[in-house]
Design a protein around this motif. Structure first.
Motif, PDB file in Angstrom:
ATOM      1  N   LYS A   1       0.817  -1.217   0.000  1.00 59.11           N
ATOM      2  CA  LYS A   1       0.000   0.000   0.000  1.00 59.11           C
ATOM      3  C   LYS A   1       0.853   1.271   0.000  1.00 59.11           C
ATOM      4  O   LYS A   1       0.383   2.343  -0.329  1.00 59.11           O
ATOM      5  CB  LYS A   1      -0.914   0.013   1.229  1.00 59.11           C
ATOM      6  CG  LYS A   1      -2.007  -1.028   1.166  1.00 59.11           C
ATOM      7  CD  LYS A   1      -3.008  -1.000   2.345  1.00 59.11           C
ATOM      8  CE  LYS A   1      -2.631  -0.253   3.559  1.00 59.11           C
ATOM      9  NZ  LYS A   1      -3.375  -0.657   4.761  1.00 59.11           N
ATOM     10  N   CYS A   2       2.120   1.130   0.410  1.00 58.45           N
ATOM     11  CA  CYS A   2       2.997   2.304   0.507  1.00 58.45           C
ATOM     12  C   CYS A   2       3.174   2.929  -0.870  1.00 58.45           C
ATOM     13  O   CYS A   2       3.415   2.237  -1.854  1.00 58.45           O
ATOM     14  CB  CYS A   2       4.349   1.916   1.092  1.00 58.45           C
ATOM     15  SG  CYS A   2       5.543   3.272   1.100  1.00 58.45           S
TER      16      CYS A   2
ATOM     17  N   PRO B   1      -2.474   5.283   8.343  1.00 55.29           N
ATOM     18  CA  PRO B   1      -1.116   5.223   7.799  1.00 55.29           C
ATOM     19  C   PRO B   1      -0.678   3.781   7.561  1.00 55.29           C
ATOM     20  O   PRO B   1      -1.293   2.843   8.057  1.00 55.29           O
ATOM     21  CB  PRO B   1      -0.277   5.873   8.895  1.00 55.29           C
ATOM     22  CG  PRO B   1      -1.108   5.790  10.128  1.00 55.29           C
ATOM     23  CD  PRO B   1      -2.538   5.839   9.686  1.00 55.29           C
ATOM     24  N   ILE B   2       0.406   3.641   6.785  1.00 57.72           N
ATOM     25  CA  ILE B   2       1.006   2.317   6.619  1.00 57.72           C
ATOM     26  C   ILE B   2       1.439   1.833   8.014  1.00 57.72           C
ATOM     27  O   ILE B   2       1.967   2.602   8.803  1.00 57.72           O
ATOM     28  CB  ILE B   2       2.255   2.410   5.707  1.00 57.72           C
ATOM     29  CG1 ILE B   2       1.891   3.031   4.346  1.00 57.72           C
ATOM     30  CG2 ILE B   2       2.922   1.041   5.536  1.00 57.72           C
ATOM     31  CD1 ILE B   2       0.898   2.230   3.531  1.00 57.72           C
TER      32      ILE B   2
ATOM     33  N   ARG C   1       4.324  -2.465  12.620  1.00 59.92           N
ATOM     34  CA  ARG C   1       4.043  -3.899  12.460  1.00 59.92           C
ATOM     35  C   ARG C   1       4.965  -4.515  11.407  1.00 59.92           C
ATOM     36  O   ARG C   1       5.369  -5.663  11.525  1.00 59.92           O
ATOM     37  CB  ARG C   1       2.577  -4.088  12.060  1.00 59.92           C
ATOM     38  CG  ARG C   1       1.621  -3.654  13.165  1.00 59.92           C
ATOM     39  CD  ARG C   1       0.184  -3.688  12.718  1.00 59.92           C
ATOM     40  NE  ARG C   1      -0.672  -3.094  13.757  1.00 59.92           N
ATOM     41  CZ  ARG C   1      -1.976  -2.927  13.639  1.00 59.92           C
ATOM     42  NH1 ARG C   1      -2.589  -3.301  12.536  1.00 59.92           N
ATOM     43  NH2 ARG C   1      -2.676  -2.394  14.614  1.00 59.92           N
ATOM     44  N   LEU C   2       5.290  -3.716  10.380  1.00 61.13           N
ATOM     45  CA  LEU C   2       6.193  -4.225   9.343  1.00 61.13           C
ATOM     46  C   LEU C   2       7.612  -4.377   9.899  1.00 61.13           C
ATOM     47  O   LEU C   2       8.307  -5.359   9.612  1.00 61.13           O
ATOM     48  CB  LEU C   2       6.193  -3.292   8.130  1.00 61.13           C
ATOM     49  CG  LEU C   2       4.879  -3.244   7.341  1.00 61.13           C
ATOM     50  CD1 LEU C   2       4.962  -2.189   6.242  1.00 61.13           C
ATOM     51  CD2 LEU C   2       4.556  -4.616   6.754  1.00 61.13           C
ATOM     52  N   GLU C   3       8.018  -3.398  10.709  1.00 57.76           N
ATOM     53  CA  GLU C   3       9.350  -3.478  11.314  1.00 57.76           C
ATOM     54  C   GLU C   3       9.456  -4.720  12.195  1.00 57.76           C
ATOM     55  O   GLU C   3      10.429  -5.466  12.147  1.00 57.76           O
ATOM     56  CB  GLU C   3       9.619  -2.220  12.148  1.00 57.76           C
ATOM     57  CG  GLU C   3      10.998  -2.227  12.796  1.00 57.76           C
ATOM     58  CD  GLU C   3      11.259  -0.970  13.611  1.00 57.76           C
ATOM     59  OE1 GLU C   3      10.314  -0.478  14.262  1.00 57.76           O
ATOM     60  OE2 GLU C   3      12.403  -0.492  13.608  1.00 57.76           O
TER      61      GLU C   3
ATOM     62  N   GLN D   1       5.000   9.086  15.824  1.00 62.21           N
ATOM     63  CA  GLN D   1       6.284   9.257  15.154  1.00 62.21           C
ATOM     64  C   GLN D   1       6.146   8.988  13.656  1.00 62.21           C
ATOM     65  O   GLN D   1       5.476   9.732  12.963  1.00 62.21           O
ATOM     66  CB  GLN D   1       7.328   8.357  15.807  1.00 62.21           C
ATOM     67  CG  GLN D   1       7.501   8.719  17.281  1.00 62.21           C
ATOM     68  CD  GLN D   1       8.471   7.818  18.000  1.00 62.21           C
ATOM     69  OE1 GLN D   1       8.973   6.855  17.462  1.00 62.21           O
ATOM     70  NE2 GLN D   1       8.750   8.131  19.242  1.00 62.21           N
ATOM     71  N   CYS D   2       6.764   7.913  13.176  1.00 61.52           N
ATOM     72  CA  CYS D   2       6.777   7.667  11.735  1.00 61.52           C
ATOM     73  C   CYS D   2       5.377   7.618  11.130  1.00 61.52           C
ATOM     74  O   CYS D   2       5.127   8.191  10.064  1.00 61.52           O
ATOM     75  CB  CYS D   2       7.518   6.360  11.444  1.00 61.52           C
ATOM     76  SG  CYS D   2       6.933   4.945  12.398  1.00 61.52           S
ATOM     77  N   GLU D   3       4.456   6.961  11.819  1.00 64.39           N
ATOM     78  CA  GLU D   3       3.126   6.805  11.234  1.00 64.39           C
ATOM     79  C   GLU D   3       2.339   8.108  11.293  1.00 64.39           C
ATOM     80  O   GLU D   3       1.432   8.332  10.484  1.00 64.39           O
ATOM     81  CB  GLU D   3       2.381   5.657  11.935  1.00 64.39           C
ATOM     82  CG  GLU D   3       3.027   4.298  11.667  1.00 64.39           C
ATOM     83  CD  GLU D   3       2.319   3.134  12.369  1.00 64.39           C
ATOM     84  OE1 GLU D   3       1.182   3.313  12.840  1.00 64.39           O
ATOM     85  OE2 GLU D   3       2.919   2.047  12.444  1.00 64.39           O
TER      86      GLU D   3
END
Lengths: 487, 280
Positions: A66-67, A136-137, A141-143, A123-125
């Protein structure tokens, strides 16, 4: 805005079909993160196994697909340890999980931990451009997925530069110290960590419970650092067994990083704080997590478990203490003096706690812990609060409602209202500049203290904060040390 | 791992171990303590050091077998290893200072802890009067060691089997009544003993220091288990102590807190007894 939104059209396949009706503009409904599989709330409130179970490879690839691979991504600037998020997410989408893990490890020594306990939502999200119109992506969870995948599949060691031949001492094997040690090792320094406890990890081991961060995960991350060449000396309370000046002058360390944390628990200034069934969250969690008191008497460390436990505070530590209390068979109730909206804990933690059956008392402040003649807790006198004018922090200040006192029926109290810096290093290190809160003052840019060559970061500098901010400070200090030694 | 280099069985319930710990011995000062975890399943508990030898690199601990962990520790033999041995923790005694005349009081196993502090007081130039007390003669420990460093030496037993029949406070009270000039009293022993020593010296306004052995988990200021009320203020025995002004310590609260885990201690003790036999 509209341009970005148009760009946000998903590239991934297998999306829900678009509606056939012809609206003015073709817009897909906002997407949500692929949900994280979790242990059922009823079941997990009785065990210490991890709550979140992690994505499958299929889920991870679909989420990563999705990114939109922004030309000017904002996610990376939201990451205190500067992970190349755009890059690793693309690798996940391509199914190159090992490569993705290696890319994260270039800047982040503890990804399996960050993927579990970072507040990605702030933060990132929070800065994710895809997240403007959609959820957001799910970067966290991906990390977590790729670092778990790499760990299970045997992570190869990266190639390290030649040794520089300079020695660095790191005090404390918590998030700040481990990150600093990892970064310096990656630059070619010889790093020795001095840890007061018998296990590495700091708050990751003694504080955060197994069900939120399995200790195997922490140990694996640390073992990886050891394989890279980081040496850890346990049972070393620096400031007692050796001083910082001894490390520099006698042991030949070229530089020292202090990451000793904010370990000293705060108590309330109310009567009854020293009753025998009143505990700091630190003590309660350390007994259970580090010392494995939940396995007493197989393990020798006991822990008290009341029938009804009040946990004072509204942060992540309070949630951890409450959920641990539940798992030990108690009823757990949070007592928080402000309103729900002001809870400092992560939303996810609050949500999990509620699902598991933790009771929340908002706008309630303890005024006395009541005890019997043996010193045991038999209740807690509280007063109801209402929100008044905003205070210095911008949050509306809770003020007591006169005449609203009542007794809470509890037989144990856990105090989780924050920690102060540990005094041992400040007391034993002449030349350090110490604030009136007991924290060490540093040059914000370099991380160096007032003592030349001595750096500091993490909770000992900021007061109690998050794992990731401590990691960011460790990273900054590693860079500061490298610059200092190459002037 | 920290090897046991020597072991002495002082009496039925009191053991002494000499442990190889050169880094700790190098900087250890009288009055400080170590945190011990014997093995992987062990608990962390504090013991105030009974002695140290910088040249040999050893730290001596002397302890009474009262619970599972001290029994396990007492079962170790020369050559065995202790998994974790952390120190030196806490603030040292001010035993390098000259006060004048000091009365050092040890009760039961506390005499082992009094010894290095009293010796340092004497070496610093103080006049040293020592009172060594126990329930009965067989439980008096460090008798020769304490006598050899003292200008005056008294012993008391609750049952009168040795020395003065009575408590350490009996002798202390007599010394005060005689109008002896006492500049400092330093007492280590069971909490009730320290409480009554402090009571005995309060009226005469003699500065009195006691060393507390609170329950601790980490020993470095992190858990707060060892908190104690001193002059109405909350102090941590591990980083603010372990020595405090005896006239300001809330001993009743301390006693209640020391008994917090009696039920669990009984469970552990029973388990130990069923596995090893020989327990009460």
């Amino acid at each position: 805005m509209t341009n970005k939104e148009k760009k946000a059209a998903p590239k991934g396949k297998g999306k829900p079909p678009t509606k056939k009706a012809a609206p003015k503009r073709k817009r897909k409904p906002p997407t949500k993160k692929i949900p994280m599989p979790e242990q059922d709330a009823k079941k997990r409130s009785h065990n210490f196994d991890e709550v979140a179970l992690g994505y499958t490879a299929k889920q991870a690839k679909a989420e990563a697909a999705k990114c939109i691979q922004c030309r000017n991504p904002k996610c990376i600037s939201g990451c205190p340890v500067e992970v190349d998020i755009k890059g690793f997410v693309l690798l996940v989408a391509e199914g190159k999980f090992m490569e993705a893990a290696a890319m994260i490890k270039e800047t982040n020594s503890l990804p399996a931990i960050c993927g579990r306990v970072c507040p990605q939502e702030t933060q990132c999200e929070a800065t994710c451009i895809y997240g403007i119109r959609n959820e957001p992506i799910a970067i966290g969870r991906l990390e977590r997925f790729v670092s778990d995948y790499a760990r299970l599949h045997g992570e190869p060691l990266p190639e390290l530069p030649d040794k520089i031949g300079k020695k660095i001492a790191v005090i404390g094997a918590g998030p700040a110290g481990l990150t600093c040690a990892g970064d310096l090792t990656n630059m070619g320094y010889d790093v020795t960590i001095y840890e007061a406890f018998h296990k590495p990890g700091g708050v990751l081991i003694y504080g955060i419970p197994e069900f939120r961060l399995p200790k195997d995960v922490v140990m694996a991350e640390v073992e990886f650092l050891e394989k890279l060449g980081v040496e850890i000396k346990y049972n070393h309370v620096i400031g007692k067994i050796r001083t910082i000046s001894e490390l520099m002058e006698e042991d030949g360390f070229n530089s020292v990083f202090i990451g000793s944390g904010a370990g000293a628990p705060n108590f309330m200034r109310i009567a009854g704080m020293n009753l025998i069934n009143v505990f700091s969250a630190n003590e309660f969690l350390t007994r259970v997590n580090l010392m494995k008191a939940y396995k007493f008497p197989e393990y020798d460390t006991p822990v008290k478990v009341g029938k009804r436990i009040a946990i004072i505070g509204g942060g992540n530590v309070a949630m951890d203490a409450a959920r641990t209390s539940l798992r030990l068979g108690a009823e757990a109730m949070i007592v928080y003096r402000r309103a729900r909206e002001q809870l400092p804990a992560r939303l996810e933690e609050v949500h999990h706690a509620e699902e598991e059956g933790v009771d929340f008392n908002f706008l309630v402040n303890p005024i006395e812990v009541l005890g019997d003649e043996k010193g045991s807790v038999i209740g807690m006198k509280c007063i109801r609060m209402e929100l008044g004018e905003p205070d210095d922090s911008g949050r509306r200040r809770p003020v007591p409602i006169e005449g609203s006192e009542f007794d809470l029926d509890v037989d144990m109290v856990i105090v989780a209202i924050g920690n102060s810096p540990n005094p041992i290093i400040p007391e034993s290190t002449p030349g350090l500049k110490i604030s009136r809160w007991g924290t060490i003052e540093i040059n914000e840019e370099t991380g160096m203290t007032d003592v030349s060559g001595v750096f500091a970061g993490g909770d000992i500098v900021t007061g109690a904060a998050t794992v990731i901010s401590a990691m960011g400070a460790g990273k900054r200090a590693a860079r500061g040390i490298h610059d200092f030694l190459n002037k | 791992m920290y090897e046991v280099l020597d072991k002495k069985i002082i009496n039925e319930i009191t053991k002494m171990l000499v442990v190889q710990a050169p880094d700790i011995a190098r900087v250890c000062k009288p009055g400080q303590f170590v945190m011990i975890r014997i093995n992987e399943t062990g608990e962390r508990f504090p013991l105030t050091v009974a002695d140290f030898d910088r040249k040999k690199g050893t730290v001596t601990i002397t302890f009474q077998e009262v619970g599972k962990s001290t029994r396990l520790l007492g079962s170790l033999n020369v050559g065995d290893k202790i998994m974790d041995f952390v120190g030196p923790l806490g603030k040292p005694s001010p035993s390098d200072k000259v006060f004048g005349t000091i009365v050092a009081i040890g009760g039961g196993c506390g005499s082992a802890i009094v010894y290095p502090v009293a010796r340092a007081f004497k070496e610093a130039g103080n006049t040293l009067i020592t009172i060594n007390g126990a329930r009965t003669m067989d439980l008096l420990i460090y008798r020769e060691e304490l006598e050899s460093i003292s200008d005056e030496f008294y012993e008391t037993t609750d049952d009168g089997t040795c020395g003065t029949h009575g408590f350490v406070t009996t002798v202390l009270g007599d010394l005060i009544k005689q109008g002896r000039k006492i500049d400092l009293v330093f007492a280590v022993g069971p909490v009730p003993m320290m409480k009554f020593v402090a009571k005995t010296t309060e009226e005469a306004k003699i500065h009195t220091m006691v060393s507390l052995n609170s329950i601790m988990v980490d020993g470095t200021g992190m858990c707060g288990a060892c908190r104690v009320s001193v002059d109405g203020q909350m102090k941590f025995a591990c980083v603010d102590g372990p020595e405090f002004d005896g006239h300001k310590v809330d001993f009743d609260e301390l006693m209640a807190r020391l008994n917090a885990y009696v039920d669990q201690e009984a469970v552990s003790n029973e388990k130990w007894a069923s596995e090893h036999g020989g327990a009460e």
